[in-house]
Design an enzyme around this catalytic site. Sequence first.
Site, short mmCIF file in Angstrom:
data_model
loop_
_atom_site.label_atom_id
_atom_site.label_comp_id
_atom_site.label_asym_id
_atom_site.label_seq_id
_atom_site.Cartn_x
_atom_site.Cartn_y
_atom_site.Cartn_z
N GLU A 167 44.55 -3.01 89.93
CA GLU A 167 43.24 -3.65 90.16
C GLU A 167 43.18 -4.55 91.41
OE1 GLU A 167 42.27 -5.64 86.47
OE2 GLU A 167 42.51 -3.83 85.29
N GLU A 280 44.04 4.66 80.68
CA GLU A 280 43.65 3.66 79.67
C GLU A 280 42.36 4.06 78.96
OE1 GLU A 280 43.58 -0.35 81.29
OE2 GLU A 280 45.36 0.00 82.52
O1 G3I Z 1 50.29 -14.49 74.90
C1 G3I Z 1 49.33 -15.18 74.12
C2 G3I Z 1 49.94 -15.60 72.83
O2 G3I Z 1 50.96 -16.52 73.09
C3 G3I Z 1 48.86 -16.18 71.94
O3 G3I Z 1 49.40 -16.43 70.66
C4 G3I Z 1 47.68 -15.23 71.79
C5 G3I Z 1 46.56 -15.87 70.98
O4 G3I Z 1 45.31 -15.29 71.30
O5 G3I Z 1 47.20 -14.90 73.05
C6 G3I Z 1 48.20 -14.23 73.80
O6 G3I Z 1 47.75 -13.71 75.00
C7 G3I Z 1 46.84 -12.64 74.92
C8 G3I Z 1 47.54 -11.34 75.31
O7 G3I Z 1 46.58 -10.30 75.43
C9 G3I Z 1 48.60 -10.91 74.32
O8 G3I Z 1 48.00 -10.68 73.07
C10 G3I Z 1 45.73 -12.97 75.91
O9 G3I Z 1 45.00 -14.08 75.43
C11 G3I Z 1 44.82 -11.78 76.09
O10 G3I Z 1 43.93 -12.06 77.15
C12 G3I Z 1 45.65 -10.55 76.46
O11 G3I Z 1 44.75 -9.51 76.66
C13 G3I Z 1 45.25 -8.33 77.23
C14 G3I Z 1 44.63 -8.15 78.63
O12 G3I Z 1 45.00 -6.89 79.15
C15 G3I Z 1 45.15 -9.21 79.59
O13 G3I Z 1 46.54 -9.11 79.77
C16 G3I Z 1 44.86 -7.18 76.32
O14 G3I Z 1 45.60 -7.30 75.11
C17 G3I Z 1 45.17 -5.85 77.00
O15 G3I Z 1 44.66 -4.79 76.23
C18 G3I Z 1 44.51 -5.82 78.37
O16 G3I Z 1 44.85 -4.61 78.98
C19 G3I Z 1 44.23 -4.41 80.27
C20 G3I Z 1 45.26 -3.69 81.13
O17 G3I Z 1 46.45 -4.42 81.18
C21 G3I Z 1 44.70 -3.45 82.54
N1 G3I Z 1 43.45 -2.75 82.48
C22 G3I Z 1 42.43 -3.35 81.60
C23 G3I Z 1 42.97 -3.52 80.20
C24 G3I Z 1 41.90 -4.09 79.26
O18 G3I Z 1 41.54 -5.39 79.65
#
Ligand code: G3I
Length: 371
Positions: A167, A280
Amino acid sequence: MRKNYGDWPAKSIYRRTFLLAASAALASAQVSRADEPNETSLSQRAEKKGLSFGTQVNSGPLFSLKPYHDAVLRDASMIVPENEMKWRPTQPTERQSNYFNADRIARFAEDNALLLRGHTAVWHQNPPVWTKDIITSDEGQTVVLDHARELIGHFRGRVMEWDVVNEAIAPEDGMPDNLRNWPPYNKGGIDFIADCFHAAREADPKANLYYNDYSVYYQSQGRRRDAILSFLEKLKSRGAPIDGFGIQSHLIANAEFDENVYRRFLSQVADLGLKIRATELDVSDVRLGPDIDLRDAIVAAHTKLYLDVLFDEPAVIGLVTWGMTDRFSWLHEGWPRKDRLTQRCLPLDENFAKKPMWYAIAEAFDRAPSR
Ligand code: G3I
């Protein structure tokens, strides 16, 4: 926080086509609702055509929820960790790496003869908190490159394909070459991104190296298509060792899809000598009413429309879904429905039963030309 996947069009001129396709899909869905346990899996169907089918996995349910674990093994021949290889979880502090969950997934792949995709080494959205000041300083590019080397080196020989950079294009930011407004890109430009690919190749010479991005599928996303094509051309002309383009494919049911526009875009990417993988896939139903059968039918019809065009392009080598079951999807938090119902965006429902979307993928593989 809601993430912007581009300016999805508000209305569809293809509504009638979709409704016709939807009623056909609904009819076939009703016939095929009862799962057949020995049905040919998605990966078997893909492999018959020289393609592959994979899915994103999350280590939480993978190692604690048997129906989820079994569903992954039943259909996928490739997996990609949802978050476990990202920078924040793998390097929580400057001096400490933590590959526990990523390593578990890599071992799971090896134990079950699955291919492993790596996601992702360089992404503006995921640097750990400790990098906050460093990223904006003169050390910004170095710390990103060091991380890419360390991460990809850690899995050397075990990952078949890496999303090296994720991205990086954001035309709306108004920066040179349409790069995202992020300090390492602002300072190093496309040369820096080429360096990321060189670092990845040195760290694991056998892995295929991908650039991965979103919102290139719909009519209204021409600016992003043009920007990404021009970016890929520049990366290639600078000699960056890039093997493929990952098209995320976060779709939205009922969005306006012009197959000729998309066919042309895919062939322009292919002309650059790049492989293409949909990395994805999910189909958001945020625009649809609550009726489950109708939502499932329209999601399946949209999946069919999209995959038929995708698989027609010979440079496309496979498909990865961003999850297997509606029980776990980033969309529930990232793009919630107004009525708060669970989105029906993935091949299996919350109880791991096949949905019309599963059959739409299966039949798209069956129709795909052989590679
Ligand atoms: O790590 C913390 C954890 O310590 C805490 O307990 C928990 C409570 O909510 O949050 C955790 O972080 C979350 C993480 O996922 C792990 O679950 C973040 O808040 C959350 O924002 C994160 O979201 C991920 C997002 O990428 C950002 O990394 C989604 O699961 C994941 O599906 C999404 O995937 C992305 C691809 O990497 C790139 N393309 C888009 C796609 C969808 O957004």
